[in-house]
Design a protein around this motif. Structure first.
Motif, mmCIF file in Angstrom:
data_model
loop_
_atom_site.group_PDB
_atom_site.id
_atom_site.type_symbol
_atom_site.label_atom_id
_atom_site.label_comp_id
_atom_site.label_asym_id
_atom_site.label_seq_id
_atom_site.Cartn_x
_atom_site.Cartn_y
_atom_site.Cartn_z
ATOM 1 N N ARG A 227 25.781 42.984 32.401
ATOM 2 C CA ARG A 227 27.233 42.973 32.155
ATOM 3 C C ARG A 227 27.909 42.018 33.145
ATOM 4 O O ARG A 227 28.652 41.123 32.767
ATOM 5 C CB ARG A 227 27.836 44.379 32.290
ATOM 6 C CG ARG A 227 29.335 44.406 31.958
ATOM 7 C CD ARG A 227 30.012 45.725 32.266
ATOM 8 N NE ARG A 227 30.251 45.946 33.676
ATOM 9 C CZ ARG A 227 31.226 45.377 34.386
ATOM 10 N NH1 ARG A 227 32.056 44.522 33.822
ATOM 11 N NH2 ARG A 227 31.372 45.633 35.666
ATOM 12 N N ILE A 228 27.604 42.204 34.420
ATOM 13 C CA ILE A 228 28.228 41.344 35.439
ATOM 14 C C ILE A 228 27.835 39.877 35.214
ATOM 15 O O ILE A 228 28.670 38.971 35.333
ATOM 16 C CB ILE A 228 27.779 41.788 36.859
ATOM 17 C CG1 ILE A 228 28.239 43.226 37.145
ATOM 18 C CG2 ILE A 228 28.287 40.829 37.930
ATOM 19 C CD1 ILE A 228 29.678 43.371 37.511
ATOM 20 N N ALA A 229 26.556 39.655 34.858
ATOM 21 C CA ALA A 229 26.074 38.274 34.687
ATOM 22 C C ALA A 229 26.619 37.618 33.418
ATOM 23 O O ALA A 229 26.385 36.431 33.189
ATOM 24 C CB ALA A 229 24.549 38.251 34.689
ATOM 25 N N ALA A 230 27.344 38.377 32.607
ATOM 26 C CA ALA A 230 27.993 37.796 31.425
ATOM 27 C C ALA A 230 29.395 37.283 31.754
ATOM 28 O O ALA A 230 30.110 36.792 30.878
ATOM 29 C CB ALA A 230 28.072 38.846 30.315
ATOM 30 N N SER A 231 29.800 37.380 33.028
ATOM 31 C CA SER A 231 31.155 36.957 33.414
ATOM 32 C C SER A 231 31.316 35.447 33.245
ATOM 33 O O SER A 231 30.333 34.701 33.229
ATOM 34 C CB SER A 231 31.422 37.352 34.868
ATOM 35 O OG SER A 231 31.286 38.737 35.022
ATOM 36 N N ASP A 232 32.579 35.028 33.199
ATOM 37 C CA ASP A 232 32.890 33.642 32.826
ATOM 38 C C ASP A 232 32.245 32.604 33.773
ATOM 39 O O ASP A 232 32.500 32.623 34.983
ATOM 40 C CB ASP A 232 34.409 33.455 32.824
ATOM 41 C CG ASP A 232 34.790 32.121 32.220
ATOM 42 O OD1 ASP A 232 34.675 31.988 30.995
ATOM 43 O OD2 ASP A 232 35.140 31.193 32.982
ATOM 44 N N PRO A 233 31.440 31.697 33.218
ATOM 45 C CA PRO A 233 30.715 30.730 34.074
ATOM 46 C C PRO A 233 31.626 29.774 34.846
ATOM 47 O O PRO A 233 31.332 29.442 35.995
ATOM 48 C CB PRO A 233 29.862 29.936 33.077
ATOM 49 C CG PRO A 233 29.802 30.755 31.841
ATOM 50 C CD PRO A 233 31.057 31.569 31.800
ATOM 51 N N VAL A 234 32.720 29.334 34.241
ATOM 52 C CA VAL A 234 33.592 28.366 34.935
ATOM 53 C C VAL A 234 34.334 29.048 36.079
ATOM 54 O O VAL A 234 34.399 28.543 37.204
ATOM 55 C CB VAL A 234 34.594 27.723 33.941
ATOM 56 C CG1 VAL A 234 35.626 26.884 34.669
ATOM 57 C CG2 VAL A 234 33.831 26.878 32.926
ATOM 58 N N MET A 235 34.859 30.237 35.782
ATOM 59 C CA MET A 235 35.569 30.986 36.824
ATOM 60 C C MET A 235 34.661 31.223 38.032
ATOM 61 O O MET A 235 35.027 30.995 39.178
ATOM 62 C CB MET A 235 36.033 32.327 36.249
ATOM 63 C CG MET A 235 36.552 33.255 37.301
ATOM 64 S SD MET A 235 36.677 34.939 36.669
ATOM 65 C CE MET A 235 36.377 35.840 38.176
ATOM 66 N N TRP A 236 33.409 31.648 37.783
ATOM 67 C CA TRP A 236 32.510 31.984 38.900
ATOM 68 C C TRP A 236 31.951 30.747 39.580
ATOM 69 O O TRP A 236 31.716 30.757 40.788
ATOM 70 C CB TRP A 236 31.434 32.970 38.438
ATOM 71 C CG TRP A 236 32.052 34.334 38.350
ATOM 72 C CD1 TRP A 236 32.502 34.969 37.229
ATOM 73 C CD2 TRP A 236 32.374 35.182 39.456
ATOM 74 N NE1 TRP A 236 33.076 36.170 37.575
ATOM 75 C CE2 TRP A 236 33.023 36.320 38.929
ATOM 76 C CE3 TRP A 236 32.207 35.093 40.838
ATOM 77 C CZ2 TRP A 236 33.470 37.369 39.748
ATOM 78 C CZ3 TRP A 236 32.657 36.126 41.653
ATOM 79 C CH2 TRP A 236 33.278 37.246 41.100
ATOM 80 N N ARG A 237 31.791 29.659 38.819
ATOM 81 C CA ARG A 237 31.418 28.391 39.473
ATOM 82 C C ARG A 237 32.473 28.059 40.521
ATOM 83 O O ARG A 237 32.159 27.752 41.677
ATOM 84 C CB ARG A 237 31.352 27.273 38.406
ATOM 85 C CG ARG A 237 31.089 25.895 38.982
ATOM 86 C CD ARG A 237 31.550 24.805 38.028
ATOM 87 N NE ARG A 237 33.013 24.785 37.896
ATOM 88 C CZ ARG A 237 33.683 24.079 36.981
ATOM 89 N NH1 ARG A 237 33.025 23.368 36.082
ATOM 90 N NH2 ARG A 237 35.004 24.100 36.943
ATOM 91 N N ASP A 238 33.747 28.181 40.136
ATOM 92 C CA ASP A 238 34.829 27.825 41.061
ATOM 93 C C ASP A 238 34.888 28.764 42.262
ATOM 94 O O ASP A 238 35.198 28.341 43.376
ATOM 95 C CB ASP A 238 36.175 27.825 40.319
ATOM 96 C CG ASP A 238 36.313 26.617 39.394
ATOM 97 O OD1 ASP A 238 35.383 25.781 39.360
ATOM 98 O OD2 ASP A 238 37.343 26.521 38.696
ATOM 99 N N VAL A 239 34.585 30.058 42.057
ATOM 100 C CA VAL A 239 34.588 31.004 43.186
ATOM 101 C C VAL A 239 33.559 30.553 44.231
ATOM 102 O O VAL A 239 33.866 30.481 45.436
ATOM 103 C CB VAL A 239 34.274 32.437 42.700
ATOM 104 C CG1 VAL A 239 33.974 33.360 43.880
ATOM 105 C CG2 VAL A 239 35.439 32.987 41.874
#
Ligand code: NAI
Ligand code: ENO
Length: 323
Positions: A227-239
């Motif tokens: 579930r957590i690993a399905a989070s938005d890739p662009v948002m988390w790349r930026d984090v």
């Protein structure tokens, strides 16, 4: 303290932006909501969902006349957004955001904030793995913390006004130094996401036969990670691009502790393993009981906000009570 704004401009209308639109409208906190996005499709979807009153692809147009502007895009987009909107910001306006990282946000935004405009970054500690305008819901912030990281030159009355807005949407608010925020969130949110991305990635790299077994028999532990690993890739790349130092600092400690566990497994050190798992069970139980004690009340009626309380600022070093 009035929690009422005349015009709220939301730049970016995904999970968080749409949740703010729905909660602010439901609580009667704003007269007009203007929405700006980068893509026509997203704007059309927001319009179909009835999230606002004004829809535009021009962020500068969205903020014209707004007394509250909240950036709700991935943090990597902030610099280009602020350069676009800065000339159109009204004196007296508050510029805030919802980004998961705060030090970088201040660095990206502060140099472009015009005289008379208050920059008060924010971060609701609430979300899901879903994204896009249809993912939002008005109850998202209920009973959840919202951290504000005002810079020292900001008028405390403006910070209090924004805090009242978040409280009226059901949040509990705490003001904090940006560096402190980034260190705390690195370990409580950013590294857990990195671990989830990694464990699911490890499974994805297993040979096909083993992988299908893992998926078939995955119990709730692994499912929670997916579930957590399905989070938005662009948002988390930026984090991870913008909170690098704090993440690396906490990752260093994390890997040291993982090595200790690895050694205990290798040497069959049962007491060490049991002692560690006993400590972590106690932490889970204390989080659950603290959650029950601090659950925010339900602010069911429009315009009804809880009593305002002055916001103490938690600072990384030393620390003062100045709001
Ligand atoms: N997803 C979560 O659980 C949480 C996210 N956050 C923060 O909230 C922010 C937004 O996240 P979500 O709503 O989850 O993302 P999302 O992916 O659902 O929405 C982002 C929106 O920004 C738009 N956008 C992207 N670049 C843009 C640009 N240059 N100009 C205008 N619009 C642009 C996208 O089209 C989309 O509408 C991020 O900074 C994130 O760190 C904070 C708390 C929780
Ligand atoms: O979905 C989850 O479990 C989250 O952890 C949501 C989340 C993601 C990013 C944030 O900055 C805050 C909350």
């Amino acid at each position: 303290m009035s929690v009422h704004f005349r015009k709220l401009a939301l730049i970016g209308i995904g999970l968080i932006g749409s949740s703010i639109a729905l909660a602010a409208r439901r609580q009667g906190l704003v007269e007009v909501i203007s929405i700006a996005t980068r893509k026509q499709d997203t704007l059309d979807e927001a319009r179909e969902l009835g999230l606002g009153d004004i829809y535009t692809l021009d962020a500068a147009e969205a903020v014209r006349g707004a007394d509250l502007v909240i950036l709700c895009t991935p943090v990597g987009a902030y610099e280009s957004v602020i350069k676009t909107i800065a000339p159109a910001l009204e004196p007296g306006a508050i510029v805030s955001d919802v980004g998961s990282v705060k030090g970088h946000v201040i660095k990206a935004l502060a140099p472009h904030i015009p005289e008379g405009v208050s920059l008060i970054p924010g971060h609701p500690l609430a979300g899901t793995e879903h994204s896009g305008p249809a993912a939002g819901f008005a109850e998202l912030f209920t009973g959840r913390w919202c951290v504000l990281t005002p810079t020292e030159d900001v008028n405390p009355a403006q910070t209090e006004k924004l805090a009242a807005f978040w409280r009226a949407m059901g949040s509990q608010v705490e003001a904090m130094d940006a560096a402190h925020h980034d260190m705390v969130l690195a370990i409580t949110s950013h590294i857990p996401h990195l671990v989830a991305y990694n464990i699911v990635g490890t499974v994805a790299d297993l040979e096909a036969a083993t992988q299908s077994e893992v998926i078939k028999f995955s119990a709730s532990g692994f499912r929670d990670f997916t579930r957590i690993a399905a989070s938005d890739p662009v948002m988390w790349r930026d984090v991870f691009l913008t909170n690098r130092d704090a993440v690396l600092e906490m990752l260093g400690r994390f890997t040291e502790d993982l090595s200790v566990l690895q050694r205990a497994v290798r040497t069959g050190d049962g007491p060490a393993l049991e002692a560690m798992f006993t400590r972590t069970r106690a932490i889970r139980r204390s989080i659950i009981s603290a959650g029950q004690e601090t659950a925010a009340p339900d602010f069911g009626r429009p315009h009804e906000a809880p009593p305002a309380s002055p916001l103490p600022i938690v600072r990384e070093h030393g620390g003062g009570d100045d709001a």
